[in-house]
Design an enzyme around this catalytic site. Structure first.
Site, short mmCIF file in Angstrom:
data_model
loop_
_atom_site.label_atom_id
_atom_site.label_comp_id
_atom_site.label_asym_id
_atom_site.label_seq_id
_atom_site.Cartn_x
_atom_site.Cartn_y
_atom_site.Cartn_z
N PRO A 97 4.05 -20.37 13.12
CA PRO A 97 2.66 -20.67 12.81
C PRO A 97 1.73 -19.51 13.22
O PRO A 97 1.97 -18.87 14.25
CB PRO A 97 2.35 -21.93 13.60
CG PRO A 97 3.58 -22.31 14.32
CD PRO A 97 4.65 -21.29 14.07
N GLY A 101 -0.26 -18.08 19.34
CA GLY A 101 0.35 -17.48 20.53
C GLY A 101 1.85 -17.33 20.43
O GLY A 101 2.53 -17.07 21.42
N LEU A 102 2.39 -17.48 19.22
CA LEU A 102 3.85 -17.36 19.06
C LEU A 102 4.27 -16.00 18.50
O LEU A 102 5.42 -15.78 18.14
CB LEU A 102 4.40 -18.49 18.18
CG LEU A 102 4.35 -19.89 18.79
CD1 LEU A 102 4.89 -20.93 17.81
CD2 LEU A 102 5.14 -19.96 20.08
N SER A 104 3.28 -14.33 15.68
CA SER A 104 3.62 -14.26 14.25
C SER A 104 3.38 -12.86 13.67
O SER A 104 4.21 -12.35 12.92
CB SER A 104 2.86 -15.31 13.45
OG SER A 104 1.49 -15.01 13.44
N ALA A 106 3.34 -9.85 15.16
CA ALA A 106 4.33 -8.88 15.64
C ALA A 106 5.71 -9.16 15.04
O ALA A 106 6.48 -8.24 14.76
CB ALA A 106 4.40 -8.91 17.17
N ALA A 107 6.01 -10.44 14.82
CA ALA A 107 7.33 -10.78 14.27
C ALA A 107 7.45 -10.34 12.81
O ALA A 107 8.47 -9.79 12.39
CB ALA A 107 7.58 -12.28 14.40
N ASP A 148 3.81 -8.52 23.09
CA ASP A 148 4.39 -9.21 21.93
C ASP A 148 5.44 -8.34 21.23
O ASP A 148 6.57 -8.77 20.99
CB ASP A 148 3.30 -9.56 20.90
CG ASP A 148 2.54 -10.80 21.27
OD1 ASP A 148 2.53 -11.14 22.46
OD2 ASP A 148 1.95 -11.43 20.37
O1 PMV Z 1 -0.82 -13.24 20.91
P1 PMV Z 1 -1.00 -14.24 22.01
O2 PMV Z 1 -1.94 -15.34 21.69
O3 PMV Z 1 0.27 -14.67 22.63
O4 PMV Z 1 -1.76 -13.49 23.19
C1 PMV Z 1 -1.15 -12.45 23.83
C2 PMV Z 1 -1.50 -12.50 25.26
C3 PMV Z 1 -2.78 -11.80 25.68
O5 PMV Z 1 -2.53 -11.39 27.00
C4 PMV Z 1 -3.92 -12.78 25.66
C5 PMV Z 1 -3.11 -10.62 24.79
C6 PMV Z 1 -2.21 -9.41 24.97
O6 PMV Z 1 -2.38 -8.47 24.16
O7 PMV Z 1 -1.40 -9.36 25.89
#
Ligand code: PMV
Length: 309
Positions: A97, A101-102, A104, A106-107, A148
């Site tokens: 999704p 925060g998963l 997506s 970068a994947a 990520d």
């Molecule tokens: O992409 P998310 O929602 O998992 O956020 C990454 C985590 C943060 O620390 C908020 C941003 C980052 O670039 O590390």
């Protein structure tokens, strides 16, 4: 035709504070994945990008320079030294999704780099893949820490400090995380910007929070390496409290964290940027179905259980 995949990820400890130089821990989530397919197209077609989930198809030439898919295709082709003059169709899709925060973005980028490197028979190390993906993360996120792209390219639990060599560490006793989705999309860029403004207003308070979170991430790593699972849960609770203080929780996230704890999770916290997206809860084989039920009753749109090993 060449196909490649990349998993999702969750942050176990240290989101936000990681941008300010503190350590963080992230783990891959293989139950969800992005897929990229590269096929030769008709002569003269050039490169066409098909984003299946978005029902979009466009040529590389037409795409604006800040289009994230265009950016990763161009930088990968340049990196492997084959240029952009090819007749190719690159099709991407994902079960991850978006904006939860998963990982997506970068994947999807990682899957594209892997598919192109396979297609052109030019193997790339996980670090090279991670570095390429980082460049496009800047388009999605503004000031990404780099966590990520690292966890997704390496597909292993990582202990990460910005601008340092990441460390892979051992998980003594595998454990289970339930990941529950609020269903609310929360763009990382927006929340990261809000935290930055709050930090500029109240530096001392925020730096204290970041320091404490850094200590939690360090202790979390030790607990995982020693197989002290109860301690991992306690540290998740403590990390969540600090994220609340930082102002990145929301009523929906609180509802899910509370439900997981009522279901006897060993610990629970929001994961990722916050405001929306997912919470994670530490569960056991015994508690996983009860926690799953409590989370769904509390409004979770989806619950995935993944093993960290
Ligand atoms: O992409 P998310 O929602 O998992 O956020 C990454 C985590 C943060 O620390 C908020 C941003 C980052 O670039 O590390």
């Amino acid at each position: 035709m060449t196909v490649a995949y990349a998993p999702g990820k969750v942050i176990l400890f240290g989101e936000h504070a990681v941008i300010y130089g503190q350590p963080a821990i992230a783990v891959p989530v293989t139950q969800v994945k992005a897929k990229a397919m590269v096929e030769r197209g008709p002569e003269g077609q050039g490169i066409t990008i098909v984003a299946e989930d978005l029902l979009q198809s466009y040529s590389l030439e037409q795409a604006p320079p800040d289009d994230a898919l265009r950016a990763i295709v161009v930088s990968t082709l340049e990196h492997i030294g084959v240029g952009t003059k090819h007749d190719l169709t690159i099709t991407v899709s994902s079960t991850i999704p978006i904006a939860r925060g998963l990982g997506s973005g970068a994947a999807v980028s990682t899957a594209i780099v892997r598919a192109l490197s396979k297609y052109f028979e030019h193997p790339l190390t996980p670090q090279a893949i991670s570095d390429l993906v980082y460049e496009t993360e800047e388009i999605h996120h503004g000031t990404p820490s780099g966590i990520d792209n690292t966890v997704i390219a390496f597909e292993k639990p990582v202990y990460f400090i910005k601008d340092q060599k990441m460390e892979i560490f051992s998980v003594k006793t595998p454990f289970l995380l339930a990941i529950a989705d609020t269903g609310i999309a929360s763009p990382t860029k927006v929340v990261v910007g809000d935290v930055r403004r709050a930090w500029e207003r109240e530096r001392e308070k925020y730096e204290e929070i970041f320091d404490e979170i850094g200590t939690i991430a360090e202790m979390g790593r030790q607990a995982i390496e020693r197989g002290e699972i109860d301690m991992v849960g306690q540290l998740m609770n403590e990390n969540h409290r600090l994220l609340q203080l930082m102002g990145v929780s929301s009523p929906e996230l609180e509802g899910l964290v509370e439900a997981a704890r009522q279901g006897d999770a060993l610990g629970a916290k929001l994961s990722g940027a916050g405001r929306g997206g997912n919470i994670i809860a530490l569960v056991t084989q015994k508690t996983r179905s009860r926690v799953d039920m409590m989370l769904r009753l509390a409004g979770a749109k989806d619950v995935i259980v993944t093993e960290v090993s």
